[in-house]
Structures are given as C-alpha cells and as structure tokens.
Design a protein around this motif. Structure first.
Motif, short mmCIF file in Angstrom:
data_model
loop_
_atom_site.label_atom_id
_atom_site.label_comp_id
_atom_site.label_asym_id
_atom_site.label_seq_id
_atom_site.Cartn_x
_atom_site.Cartn_y
_atom_site.Cartn_z
N ILE A 206 0.85 -1.20 0.00
CA ILE A 206 0.00 0.00 0.00
C ILE A 206 0.88 1.24 0.00
O ILE A 206 1.97 1.23 0.59
N SER A 207 0.45 2.28 -0.69
CA SER A 207 1.17 3.55 -0.61
C SER A 207 0.15 4.65 -0.43
O SER A 207 -1.00 4.54 -0.87
N ILE A 208 0.58 5.72 0.23
CA ILE A 208 -0.35 6.77 0.63
C ILE A 208 0.28 8.13 0.40
O ILE A 208 1.48 8.31 0.58
N GLY A 209 -0.54 9.09 -0.01
CA GLY A 209 -0.05 10.44 -0.18
C GLY A 209 -1.08 11.43 0.31
O GLY A 209 -2.25 11.18 0.17
N PRO A 210 -0.68 12.57 0.93
CA PRO A 210 0.71 12.97 1.12
C PRO A 210 1.39 12.35 2.33
O PRO A 210 2.56 12.61 2.54
N ASP A 211 0.74 11.50 3.11
CA ASP A 211 1.36 10.82 4.25
C ASP A 211 1.84 11.79 5.34
O ASP A 211 2.99 11.78 5.75
N VAL A 212 0.92 12.64 5.76
CA VAL A 212 1.20 13.64 6.79
C VAL A 212 0.12 13.49 7.87
O VAL A 212 -1.05 13.31 7.55
N VAL A 213 0.53 13.54 9.14
CA VAL A 213 -0.36 13.23 10.26
C VAL A 213 -1.66 14.02 10.20
O VAL A 213 -2.73 13.46 10.40
N ASN A 214 -1.58 15.33 9.93
CA ASN A 214 -2.79 16.15 10.00
C ASN A 214 -3.34 16.55 8.64
O ASN A 214 -3.96 17.59 8.48
N VAL A 215 -3.09 15.68 7.65
CA VAL A 215 -3.70 15.87 6.33
C VAL A 215 -4.47 14.60 5.95
O VAL A 215 -3.92 13.49 6.02
N ILE A 216 -5.71 14.75 5.56
CA ILE A 216 -6.54 13.62 5.13
C ILE A 216 -5.91 13.01 3.88
O ILE A 216 -5.57 13.73 2.95
N PRO A 217 -5.73 11.66 3.84
CA PRO A 217 -5.07 11.02 2.70
C PRO A 217 -5.79 11.30 1.38
O PRO A 217 -7.00 11.11 1.27
N GLU A 218 -5.03 11.79 0.41
CA GLU A 218 -5.59 12.18 -0.88
C GLU A 218 -5.57 11.02 -1.85
O GLU A 218 -6.50 10.83 -2.63
N LYS A 219 -4.50 10.22 -1.81
CA LYS A 219 -4.33 9.16 -2.81
C LYS A 219 -3.77 7.92 -2.13
O LYS A 219 -2.73 8.00 -1.47
N VAL A 220 -4.45 6.82 -2.30
CA VAL A 220 -3.97 5.56 -1.74
C VAL A 220 -4.02 4.50 -2.84
O VAL A 220 -5.05 4.33 -3.50
N SER A 221 -2.88 3.84 -3.06
CA SER A 221 -2.82 2.73 -4.01
C SER A 221 -2.44 1.46 -3.27
O SER A 221 -1.60 1.50 -2.37
N PHE A 222 -3.07 0.36 -3.64
CA PHE A 222 -2.75 -0.90 -2.98
C PHE A 222 -3.05 -2.05 -3.95
O PHE A 222 -3.72 -1.85 -4.96
N VAL A 223 -2.50 -3.22 -3.64
CA VAL A 223 -2.71 -4.38 -4.52
C VAL A 223 -3.45 -5.46 -3.73
O VAL A 223 -3.02 -5.85 -2.65
N ILE A 224 -4.56 -5.92 -4.29
CA ILE A 224 -5.34 -7.01 -3.70
C ILE A 224 -4.87 -8.33 -4.31
O ILE A 224 -4.80 -8.47 -5.53
#
Lengths: 437, 437
Positions: free
Chosen positions: B279-297
């Motif tokens: 899984i990867s997440i952006g922008p990956d900052v504690v007080n920012v709601i995640p904008e983009k998350v990619s993952f593989v099922i």
C-alpha cells in the motif's frame, strides 16, 4: 457602527497581500494570473527576515514603536491616548508551510496592519495603545514546533528548549543560530510577564469548508478543539499470502484497517473527528502478509470531557483489533505512543460578543456563524494568559496549506471591516478601565 | 514397498543441502550453527552459474547425459532400460529470493539428485530414463517473472519475451545478456515440443503452516489455487484533519481500509484467501486527510468458479467503498488494474494416487494429507503440458522466503523416501507402455 465614518481604502489590504506574496516567497503556480501562486516563506529564512524588516518599516511609518523579543516575535505598538495602560493585541504570523498559500496567518497580520493604517489615515487616536504582533514560527514546518514563539511568550515552553530545535532540512542549524543570523534575536524577554498584552484578537482563514458550505461570511470562533496524536504499531508475522490460511494469520494491515474504520464510526458517534493520515507498512510486498504497520491517529473534539472519552475508546479499538483482527486471525503485538495532547481552548465571551455584534452590524446575523477552530493557532497559546478571541473568513473548498488556498477579495474586505469595528468597539469598551473604583 | 530393499544414505541429502548452501550463497544468519543461515542465490548471477556447474558435474558423475536449453534450463537424464521412451521428469529450482532460505526449490532438485544417487549406488537401472530438471529463474526476484523458464518450456510465453526482461537492480542488464555471460544460453530449444518429458514430479516445502499444524508429514498436492492481483487507486482530497467535518471528507485511506476489511470477510465466506500486502499513501502527513492511496489485492481460491465469483465481489467492494466511504463522507474517484490472473491447477489423479500410496507405505495414512498449493510452482506450468503432481513436506511456522525457512532433517528424509518410492512405483507402472495394443 463606529467605523462607518471612517474612510477605508477598500483595495489596499488585498494589494498588500499580493505584493508581499510576490516579493517575499511566491511559490507554487496554480493559475494564469500573477496572483495565482502560493507562498513558501519558512520561519527564520532570509525571506522571513525580509518580511520582518518590511513589517517593521511599515509599522514604524505609521508611528508605531517596535519591540523584538528574544524568540523573534515583533510587537509594533500604535499609540493611543492612555499609553500607560496595556495595549489591545492583534496578532498572527507571516511564516508559511513549504507548500503554503497567500492567506494562512498572513491575512491576520496584514489585516491588523490595515486597521492601524486606517486609524492613521483617518487621524484617529484610539483610547488605548494597540499592539500588532507578528508571532515567530507558527507553522513549525522548518523548526518542528507549531506556534513556537507564542508558546514561549505564554510560558508553555522555555526559550532554551526552542533555541535547540533543529532545521528539519539541515540538523546542524538551530533556532538560536538562525535568530542570530537574521538579526531577530531581540533584547526583550519573550514572556507575557515582561512584555504583556491586554488581550489578543486574531483574524484567520477558516482552513475548512464550513463557512463556505453554509454560505456564511464571518465565523465567530468560540474556541479550538482538543486534539491528540497517538502513534500505533502493530506487529504480526510476514507470511506467504497464498499459503497461509486466514485463521493462521497475524496481518498487521488488517488490524490497522479495522482501527481506521472503527475510529471513523467512533468519531461520528461523538460528533468529533478522527483521522489516520500517516501510515507505513513492512515488508510492503504484494504476496507477503504485512508484518509491521505503524500509523498515527489524530482525534479531536471541542469538549475536553468528550475528547477524554474518545481517547479511552481509541485505546479499546486498538486493543480489540490487536486481540483478534476481525475475529479471523491470531492476536498481534502492539504498542502506542502519545505524541501530542492539546486541550480545548475556550475564547473570551466578552470579546466574542463584541465580534458578533460587529459582524452583525456589517454583514447581518444571517451571514455570521459561531464556529470552533479545528486547527491550532497562536491564539490558543495567548488564551492561556489573556482574554483571546478569533474571527474566521471562508476558505474556498476548505483548502489550506496548499498554493490553491483562496478567499475571495470581497470576503477578505468583509473580514477586515469586522476586525476594524471589533477593535474600535473593544477600545471604546475599555474606557471603563479609566473609571475610579 | 519397492524401495525397502534399497540401501539409503540417510544423511547424504541434508548434507548436500547444507554444503551447497554454504558454498553457493549462504546469507542471512538466524542462529549460532553454521547451517543456520538462509541463501541468496539470484537467477543468472555468478552464484547461479556455480550451482549450475556443480549440478552438471554431480549428475554427469552418476552417468547422466546433459541438455541445456536456450532459456537456461538444465535436463540431466539418468538412463533406463528403454531409452527410446520419454523420461520420467523430476524438477524444481536452485535459485532463491534475495532473503531466501535453504529449502525452497533447492530441496526439490537435491531430492531428485538423491533419487538418482540412490539408484546408482544400488546398481539399479530403472525401466525408463529419468530426467532431473533444474528450472531457470523460478523466483523471478532479479528478473521479474516467476517460473520464467518453465513458462517458456510449456509454451505459455516466448523466449523472445523473457530474453528482454531487465534486472530489477540494473536495468541495463537483460536475461539474454546474463544467459550468455554465465554460459547457459544452451543450444536445445526451450520447448516441450523439442525437449519433451513424460511427466513432472516435484517435491517442495509447503511454505505454509498447515502440515505442521495438523501434525502431518507428507502433503499430497492435488493442485494449486487460482489467484489474481488487482491494483486499486482511490483518489480523494487532501484536507486538514482538524478543520474538515467527516461528511465533507474524501478520505482515500478510509475507503481503502473498508476494502481491506471487507475483502477479509469475503474470503472467509468463500473459504478462499484475500490479502493486501502493498500500500502507498499520499501525502502521508499526520494532520492531512489522505488524498491518494494505491494498494494491490491478492485473492485466491482452489476452484476457478469460486475465484471468478470472488473477483466479482472484489469489484463490488471497491465500488461500494468509493461511493461513500462507510456512509460517512463523499464519493471518491478510483481506478483498478488487473496485474495477474492465474487459473487453478489440477494435478494428475493417477500420479497423485501413486504419491498417496507411496506416502502411506512410508509414514502411514494418518500422517499423509491432501493439500492445495497456495503458491505457484514450475509444476503449475508443466501441468499444462504433461501429467504433473507434487509432494509437500512441512515448513516450520509456515515461514518461507526468509532465512529462517526450516524443515526438520527427519522430515527432509521422509519426503525424499516418498519421492524415491513414488518414482520407482511410477517407473514400474510405466511397463504397460511396452505392451502391444
């Protein structure tokens, strides 16, 4: 309305916002117009020195006296009739995030400046002095402590502790080094004891979507939420995704996903907020069950008691997820680490009343809305020491800490007018201080 | 039991496992004993060349004839009485993962070698030739295609396509470059048409926890699961965690966490597997709601029809999560990308019967267990072309692709004995080929 007889330069504030953005750190183009960029003006850089120098020059030209304290705060005092009394405070900050916009903090300081300019150009002498404060390093982006210098002023931390803070981009550089280098290690002690204020007003962009969504123009900020950050680590076992039956697994990401999901439910139940914005996973391979997942929970509520109840539920949710991820695996190890706890702020009722009345006189009751600040501000620190209150104006799409941060020019002007009216009303109200007991 | 009159060198196989591990790539210490390391022997490196050279030398010394094909597979054929008939095949691989153990693949090739050694030392000539295959690049760790050269042999991909594969650590190096450099670009065409086998047996560590948990010694592997990998990306909006009410959010991680949780439920319902390992997440900052998350099922089932039904539910789960993360936010954009689909393998019933009977004769029915392989193996490729079957031995704690990969010496020996008995029984059974119709 006291300010109705004042001549107001309606476009001067927005022009100052754009011209200072252009000169001191324009960064992050998002549109075609020259004003459509953000600002990158990190605390204690050369750009921060330049805007500080400019701030002093501007306020001196209005007849202000300047004090720089030994944590880089600047206090510009516009004289009144009774200068032996404490000054009415207006403050915010001129530093930004690396990907900051043109309004966060900056709007507050420049609105305060515009109040002083308006008094000056109208030849108006207030009853009491007014001090405009540019607080140093509110963002905590370069030197990692939010609301740094207002914390020292309020006695919530010591100057020795903040002097040691290291530049996140170059750990060989400290706050003290940079204060010296840019010439802002002032002589005044950074403390409300040695350099007091009567009160603290702050106008700020909302940084959230509520005012815009409700079609309101002015937020009367009654306080700021309590918030906590808790770092959680789940430790399971890295095993093959194809060969490990569900009931044999210790899947750290599955446990984390249960927590993220349950937190959201919990926050909704309490009318608060809970978010996971930061997560890391190991080994991060498609066909390996996640062994270790660390993430930070951010949860908030405007009532300290409810926030405390939420905290207890957060720990229950983590514990439940660790014991048996979804009733369908084996228990995992976990650890937690409380990174921050900040209690709720409740602003001064009398000041809020003046703001509300001022807003009503300018935009009417229907466009005025009571709101709780989701983010922290320098006012949360001053509120520990002196009566404090804040005014919000709308943020387009609730976007902030982003070059696209935007508030319409007419909303910028409305906010300023409410601040001006508020300061004049407060100043008038203070006349009671002159009555003999 | 055919093999009961054979003299067996009981410790020779485990000694060979340890001595080759020591000489050719010992890596990753996990205990005090010199045998307590893993192995790093990436395909087509100098270490792979050395183990290939050693393999040829060993099998030649037993009287085998050697064929190297043009994708680096080595076929060592031990002669029988009827050498005009196709050879009984035994195969696996000698390459490892970067953090590999001593057993994955290696155990299969060296057990086959031990079968040939045992025939030789007992002066036994089988009815039909036996070919031991060292398949090239099963792991796909350095050149990213799992079961690479057996795929070409089975006609599932072309040699031209695999020649172009680039070293994940240095994209200037291709499979063809390295085959040439280490001297294993052989002259035999890599194809079951030009270089056929009668069948394919493979013995392997389970790489999962089932045999150990059930206290079984031999797994009769009836096939391998169907599996798919689907990459998912959710796109929401980065907003401040403190200022954005839950109902205004487009939280990409919240949507992903709902998917991860629902997948697990779904897999349980179907008796299959589903995992998110990456899984990867952006922008990956504690007080920012995640904008983009990619993952593989990664999801698997031993029945293709059920796997198909699972796939449909996977897409429903993603769609549901995107529409309204937990009924408590705004819809998000998403995209999906099917990275791999591999249908289920069903191994040859007659060969499985021989394996089962052989296992029963050696450890008894109670220690023998039918099992489905969760992972892919070279046998899944040969199964497209020739009758194929596999034998599993237990893996301690189900751990694999890890230096700690471990199977007890006594279990190593039991597995070998079952393979030997299986090969002898199969060879005897093949006498029917000699009957005139």
């Amino acid at each position: 309305m006291i300010s109705e007889n004042f001549k107001i330069q309606e476009s001067e504030l927005i022009q100052t916002i754009h011209s200072t953005a252009q000169k001191f750190g324009a960064h992050g183009v998002w549109g075609d117009d020259p004003t459509e960029t953000g600002v990158c003006r990190l605390a204690l850089t050369d750009l921060d020195r330049q805007i500080k120098d400019w701030f002093i020059e501007e306020t001196k030209s209005l007849g202000c006296t300047i004090k720089v304290d030994n944590v880089g705060n600047i206090f510009a005092t516009f004289p009144g009739k009774h200068n032996d009394h404490l000054a009415t405070g207006i403050g915010s900050h001129l530093d930004t995030q690396p990907t900051g916009g043109r309004y966060d903090g900056i709007y507050g300081v420049l609105s305060g400046l515009q109040v002083l300019r308006t008094l000056k150009s109208n030849g108006y002498i207030p009853n009491f002095p007014i001090t405009l404060v540019n607080w140093c390093n509110e963002e905590g982006a370069r030197f990692p402590m939010s609301m740094m210098a207002s914390s020292v002023w309020a006695g919530l931390t010591t100057k020795e502790d903040v002097y040691k803070l290291q530049d996140v981009f170059d750990s060989s550089i400290t706050v003290k080094d940079e204060l010296k280098r840019i010439g802002y290690l002032g002589e005044v002690e950074c403390s409300h004891r040695f350099n007091p204020l009567k009160c603290h007003f702050e106008i700020h962009i909302e940084q959230g979507p509520i005012l815009e969504a409700l079609d309101k123009k002015i937020g009367v900020v009654t306080g700021a939420q309590a918030f906590s950050w808790i770092e959680v680590t789940f430790e399971g076992t890295a095993q093959h995704t194809g060969t490990t039956p569900l009931e044999f697994r210790q899947d750290a990401l599955l446990a984390a996903s249960q927590v993220i999901w349950k937190l959201n439910e919990m926050a909704k139940t309490h009318g608060g907020l809970a978010t996971v914005g930061k997560i890391s996973i190991g080994p991060d391979v498609v066909n390996v069950i996640p062994e270790k997942v660390s993430f930070v929970i951010d949860f908030r509520h405007c009532d300290d008691n409810v926030h405390k109840a939420m905290e207890s539920e957060v720990f229950d949710i983590i514990e439940q997820a660790s014991k048996n991820a979804l009733g369908n695996g084996r228990p995992l190890k976990y650890s937690t680490n409380l990174l921050i706890h900040s209690p709720a702020s409740h602003f001064d009722k009398k000041m809020l009343g003046i703001i509300k009345d001022s807003a009503s006189s300018i935009v009417g009751d229907t466009l005025t809305h009571e709101i709780v600040s989701g983010a922290g501000h320098d006012s949360c620190n001053t509120n520990h020491i002196v009566p404090t209150a804040m005014i919000f104006v709308p943020s387009k799409d609730g976007i902030s800490h982003n070059p696209k941060e935007y508030t319409k020019p007419e909303e910028i002007l409305i906010g300023f007018k409410v601040l001006l009216e508020t300061i004049l009303r407060y100043d008038a109200d203070r006349l009671s201080e002159l009555q003999p007991n």
